[in-house]
Design a protein around this motif. Structure first.
Motif, short mmCIF file in Angstrom:
data_model
loop_
_atom_site.label_atom_id
_atom_site.label_comp_id
_atom_site.label_asym_id
_atom_site.label_seq_id
_atom_site.Cartn_x
_atom_site.Cartn_y
_atom_site.Cartn_z
N GLY A 32 0.86 -1.42 0.33
CA GLY A 32 -0.10 -0.37 0.24
C GLY A 32 0.84 1.39 0.64
O GLY A 32 0.37 2.29 0.19
N SER A 33 2.44 0.78 0.20
CA SER A 33 3.09 2.51 -0.04
C SER A 33 4.37 2.36 -0.60
O SER A 33 4.78 0.95 -0.41
N LYS A 34 4.87 3.52 -0.24
CA LYS A 34 6.51 3.45 -1.23
C LYS A 34 6.94 3.79 -0.72
O LYS A 34 7.04 4.49 1.13
N GLU A 35 8.62 3.67 -0.67
CA GLU A 35 9.59 4.35 0.47
C GLU A 35 9.23 5.39 0.44
O GLU A 35 8.87 6.61 -0.44
N GLY A 36 8.89 6.44 1.74
CA GLY A 36 9.27 7.84 2.01
C GLY A 36 7.18 8.36 1.66
O GLY A 36 7.88 9.76 2.16
N ASP A 37 6.49 7.51 1.45
CA ASP A 37 5.26 7.90 1.67
C ASP A 37 5.63 7.51 3.42
O ASP A 37 5.66 7.50 4.53
N THR A 38 3.78 8.19 4.22
CA THR A 38 3.66 8.24 5.57
C THR A 38 2.47 7.44 5.59
O THR A 38 1.48 7.32 5.20
N ILE A 39 2.89 6.73 6.47
CA ILE A 39 1.53 5.90 7.37
C ILE A 39 1.14 6.17 8.63
O ILE A 39 1.83 6.99 9.50
N LEU A 40 -0.02 6.23 8.99
CA LEU A 40 -0.84 7.10 10.00
C LEU A 40 -2.04 5.29 10.40
O LEU A 40 -2.22 4.77 9.82
N ASP A 41 -1.50 5.34 11.98
CA ASP A 41 -2.19 4.69 12.34
C ASP A 41 -2.82 5.27 13.55
O ASP A 41 -2.08 5.63 14.71
N MET A 44 -2.39 2.71 18.15
CA MET A 44 -1.11 2.70 17.87
C MET A 44 -1.13 1.53 18.74
O MET A 44 0.05 0.62 18.09
N GLY A 45 -1.71 1.53 19.89
CA GLY A 45 -1.39 0.32 20.24
C GLY A 45 -0.58 0.36 20.87
O GLY A 45 0.42 1.20 21.12
N SER A 46 0.76 -1.07 20.79
CA SER A 46 1.42 -0.67 21.03
C SER A 46 3.55 -0.54 19.54
O SER A 46 4.19 -0.48 20.53
N GLY A 47 3.22 -0.31 19.16
CA GLY A 47 4.02 0.54 17.51
C GLY A 47 4.13 -0.77 16.31
O GLY A 47 5.10 -0.17 16.53
N THR A 48 4.12 -1.29 16.60
CA THR A 48 3.99 -2.28 15.74
C THR A 48 4.32 -2.15 14.62
O THR A 48 4.68 -2.32 13.29
N THR A 49 2.65 -1.23 13.50
CA THR A 49 3.07 -0.51 12.52
C THR A 49 3.91 0.44 12.25
O THR A 49 4.27 0.21 11.58
N GLY A 50 4.09 1.13 13.11
CA GLY A 50 5.42 2.27 13.57
C GLY A 50 6.66 0.99 13.42
O GLY A 50 7.52 1.43 12.37
N VAL A 51 6.75 0.54 14.05
CA VAL A 51 7.71 -0.43 13.74
C VAL A 51 8.51 -0.22 12.27
O VAL A 51 9.57 -0.44 11.88
N VAL A 52 8.02 -1.56 12.19
CA VAL A 52 7.97 -1.69 10.42
C VAL A 52 7.57 -0.89 9.41
O VAL A 52 9.31 -1.01 8.50
N LEU A 56 11.30 -0.27 6.53
CA LEU A 56 11.15 -0.31 5.39
C LEU A 56 10.92 1.00 5.15
O LEU A 56 10.49 1.47 4.08
N GLY A 57 11.68 2.33 5.46
CA GLY A 57 12.13 3.04 4.81
C GLY A 57 10.79 4.38 4.83
O GLY A 57 10.19 5.19 3.65
N ARG A 58 9.65 4.43 5.32
CA ARG A 58 8.13 5.07 6.13
C ARG A 58 7.99 5.55 7.18
O ARG A 58 8.58 5.67 7.71
N ASN A 59 7.45 6.63 6.47
CA ASN A 59 7.64 8.30 7.85
C ASN A 59 6.01 7.29 8.70
O ASN A 59 5.79 6.78 8.03
#
Length: 104
Positions: A32-41, A44-52, A56-59
């Motif tokens: 669903g994204s490219k390197e440099g894109d921003t991911i919104l969660d 967030m819970g314990s932050g697994t989406t942010g870790v990944v 993978l080089g996403r914001n």
């Protein structure tokens, strides 16, 4: 047509009751994204989406109402290093995607 993803089961690494497996989030973020894109969660819970996302080089922007989970997520994301690949990740890095088609 239907897609079926088969992912190996993994144990939780945080106390959050609905922690998602990193390999599931890797697949979703890569699709669903490219390197440099921003991911919104927004949950967030314990932050697994942010870790990944960081690996993978996403914001990443994460929102969490529970202070204890926010603190866990912050520590996890801050301690995560971005993975640098000279070439694309090997197939063994990501679980096998299996397709199942059904026609009515």
């Amino acid at each position: 047509m239907r897609n079926l993803w088969i992912l190996p089961a993994t144990r939780h690494i945080t106390p959050h009751p609905t922690e998602k497996p990193e390999n599931l989030l890797q697949r979703i973020i890569l699709i669903g994204s490219k390197e440099g894109d921003t991911i919104l969660d927004p949950f967030m819970g314990s932050g697994t989406t942010g870790v990944v996302a960081k690996q993978l080089g996403r914001n990443f922007i994460g929102i969490e109402i529970d202070k204890s989970y926010f603190e866990i997520a912050t520590r996890r994301i801050e301690s995560t290093a971005r993975e640098h690949y000279l070439f694309a990740p090997s197939k063994s890095t990501y679980p096998t995607l299996q397709h199942q088609h059904s026609f009515l």
